[in-house]
Motif scaffolding. Structure first.
Motif, PDB file in Angstrom:
ATOM      1  N   ARG A  33       0.814  -1.212   0.000  1.00  0.00           N
ATOM      2  CA  ARG A  33       0.000   0.000   0.000  1.00  0.00           C
ATOM      3  C   ARG A  33       0.853   1.270   0.000  1.00  0.00           C
ATOM      4  NH1 ARG A  33      -5.122  -1.808   0.937  1.00  0.00           N
ATOM      5  NH2 ARG A  33      -5.957   0.286   1.162  1.00  0.00           N
ATOM      6  N   ARG A  36      -0.439   4.285  -1.832  1.00  0.00           N
ATOM      7  CA  ARG A  36      -1.748   4.806  -1.474  1.00  0.00           C
ATOM      8  C   ARG A  36      -1.602   6.154  -0.772  1.00  0.00           C
ATOM      9  NH1 ARG A  36      -5.654   0.648  -1.849  1.00  0.00           N
ATOM     10  NH2 ARG A  36      -7.149   2.326  -1.434  1.00  0.00           N
ATOM     11  N   GLU A  37      -2.618   7.011  -0.908  1.00  0.00           N
ATOM     12  CA  GLU A  37      -2.603   8.324  -0.274  1.00  0.00           C
ATOM     13  C   GLU A  37      -3.171   8.246   1.138  1.00  0.00           C
ATOM     14  OE1 GLU A  37      -4.769  10.877  -2.947  1.00  0.00           O
ATOM     15  OE2 GLU A  37      -2.906  11.487  -3.918  1.00  0.00           O
ATOM     16  N   THR A  38      -2.566   8.994   2.039  1.00  0.00           N
ATOM     17  CA  THR A  38      -3.048   9.036   3.418  1.00  0.00           C
ATOM     18  C   THR A  38      -3.538  10.452   3.715  1.00  0.00           C
ATOM     19  OG1 THR A  38      -0.764   9.434   4.131  1.00  0.00           O
ATOM     20  CG2 THR A  38      -1.578   7.173   4.264  1.00  0.00           C
ATOM     21  N   LYS A  39      -4.753  10.736   3.279  1.00  0.00           N
ATOM     22  CA  LYS A  39      -5.306  12.078   3.444  1.00  0.00           C
ATOM     23  C   LYS A  39      -6.081  12.247   4.745  1.00  0.00           C
ATOM     24  CE  LYS A  39      -5.672  13.231  -1.469  1.00  0.00           C
ATOM     25  NZ  LYS A  39      -6.580  13.677  -2.563  1.00  0.00           N
ATOM     26  N   SER A  60      -1.181   9.618  10.136  1.00  0.00           N
ATOM     27  CA  SER A  60      -2.020   9.580   8.935  1.00  0.00           C
ATOM     28  C   SER A  60      -2.511   8.175   8.617  1.00  0.00           C
ATOM     29  CB  SER A  60      -1.237  10.108   7.730  1.00  0.00           C
ATOM     30  OG  SER A  60      -0.848  11.437   7.917  1.00  0.00           O
ATOM     31  N   CYS A  61      -3.683   8.129   7.993  1.00  0.00           N
ATOM     32  CA  CYS A  61      -4.254   6.871   7.519  1.00  0.00           C
ATOM     33  C   CYS A  61      -5.007   7.149   6.217  1.00  0.00           C
ATOM     34  CB  CYS A  61      -5.167   6.252   8.573  1.00  0.00           C
ATOM     35  SG  CYS A  61      -6.544   7.306   9.071  1.00  0.00           S
ATOM     36  N   GLU A  62      -5.607   6.116   5.663  1.00  0.00           N
ATOM     37  CA  GLU A  62      -6.261   6.273   4.360  1.00  0.00           C
ATOM     38  C   GLU A  62      -7.703   6.745   4.454  1.00  0.00           C
ATOM     39  OE1 GLU A  62      -5.800   2.898   1.758  1.00  0.00           O
ATOM     40  OE2 GLU A  62      -3.900   2.357   2.695  1.00  0.00           O
ATOM     41  N   THR A  63      -8.422   6.295   5.481  1.00  0.00           N
ATOM     42  CA  THR A  63      -9.866   6.545   5.507  1.00  0.00           C
ATOM     43  C   THR A  63     -10.319   7.264   6.766  1.00  0.00           C
ATOM     44  OG1 THR A  63     -10.391   4.420   6.562  1.00  0.00           O
ATOM     45  CG2 THR A  63     -10.261   4.453   4.148  1.00  0.00           C
ATOM     46  N   GLU A 117      -4.507  -0.720   6.485  1.00  0.00           N
ATOM     47  CA  GLU A 117      -4.360   0.526   5.738  1.00  0.00           C
ATOM     48  C   GLU A 117      -2.930   1.022   5.851  1.00  0.00           C
ATOM     49  OE1 GLU A 117      -8.748   2.678   6.044  1.00  0.00           O
ATOM     50  OE2 GLU A 117      -6.949   3.803   6.522  1.00  0.00           O
ATOM     51  N   LYS A 118      -2.544   1.866   4.913  1.00  0.00           N
ATOM     52  CA  LYS A 118      -1.266   2.554   5.029  1.00  0.00           C
ATOM     53  C   LYS A 118      -1.371   3.561   6.169  1.00  0.00           C
ATOM     54  CE  LYS A 118       2.008   5.449   2.502  1.00  0.00           C
ATOM     55  NZ  LYS A 118       2.305   6.136   1.213  1.00  0.00           N
TER      56      LYS A 118
END
Length: 255
Positions: A33, A36-39, A60-63, A117-118
């Motif tokens: 991952r 993947r973006e961690t917004k 930070s995490c993804e969701t 998740e990342k």
């Protein structure tokens, strides 16, 4: 629970090997991952008990679903507590710091294995001052630290922190603005004015006015105070104590 059970089965019930198994799994998930973006995530801002140092941690995490999880928030808070307790000065030092028998980096990796998740320790900030105020805005979506030259009331400290949260200044005052940024702003202003057909000498004068406006909008002390637009933040501080100064600040937000 299923992952833990599988780890114990795979390692013939050896607890230490099972822990290693899970960490390796976390590394594999992280690798998969990595793009993947961690917004999403949580921002924790805290100070020491004596109020003379403060830290901001962005985990930070993804969701949004993970960011709102109570255990995830507590984990981020434990990292901030560790940073304060151990006088941590940098993100690198924090990642290597011991937390519950492992490093913070290992514990973050454990969360990756657990959640899928990342997850990254994206930002770490620290300031020290005679007095530091910490402020968290918007359900852990932004954190602010403000350093003062002398102790202030909780209300006064929060007012300045909220000013920084809302208005996002780039420096305490004009002296804190990078020279290259001012040079770029002036160059843009001069070119815009020349494009309007005004002579070069007039362009320089108008550009100087634009730079002064830039300072008023972008430096904390010259900004209009959000709770009373008739005075600047500098005026507000003087009304509290003629000797009170803001020595530094940090602002960290998601996104």
């Amino acid at each position: 629970m299923m992952d833990c059970r599988k780890a114990l089965v795979e390692t013939d019930g050896d607890f230490e090997k099972a822990v290693d198994y899970l960490r390796k799994k976390g590394q594999k998930v992280a690798a998969l991952r990595s793009d993947r973006e961690t917004k999403e995530g949580v921002v924790i801002a805290k100070t020491t008990a004596d109020g003379k140092a403060g830290v901001i941690v962005l985990l930070s995490c993804e969701t949004d679903f993970v960011a709102k999880n109570e255990d995830f928030v507590k984990f981020a808070q434990s990292i901030a507590d560790l940073a304060l307790a151990n006088n941590v000065q940098s993100a690198e030092e924090l990642n290597a710091a011991p937390l519950d028998g492992a490093t913070v980096a290992d514990k973050v990796n454990d969360q990756v294995a657990k959640i899928g998740e990342k997850i990254t320790l994206s930002k770490f900030e620290r300031i020290e001052a005679a007095a530091v105020t910490a402020y968290i805005h918007g359900n852990y979506r932004m954190g602010v630290l403000v350093g003062f030259s002398k102790p202030v009331s909780d209300e006064a400290g929060k007012d300045i922190a909220m000013q920084i949260a809302a208005m996002n200044p780039i420096a305490v005052d004009a002296e804190g603005v990078p020279a290259e940024l001012i040079a770029r702003e002036k160059e843009i202003a001069v070119e815009q004015i020349k494009a309007e057909g005004k002579p070069a000498e007039m362009a320089e004068k108008i550009a100087a006015g634009k730079i002064n406006k830039f300072y008023k909008e972008s430096t904390l002390l010259q900004q209009a105070f959000v709770k009373d637009g008739n005075k600047s933040v500098a005026d507000h501080l003087k009304s509290l104590d003629a000797e009170l100064k803001v020595t530094s600040f940090k602002r960290v937000a998601l996104g």
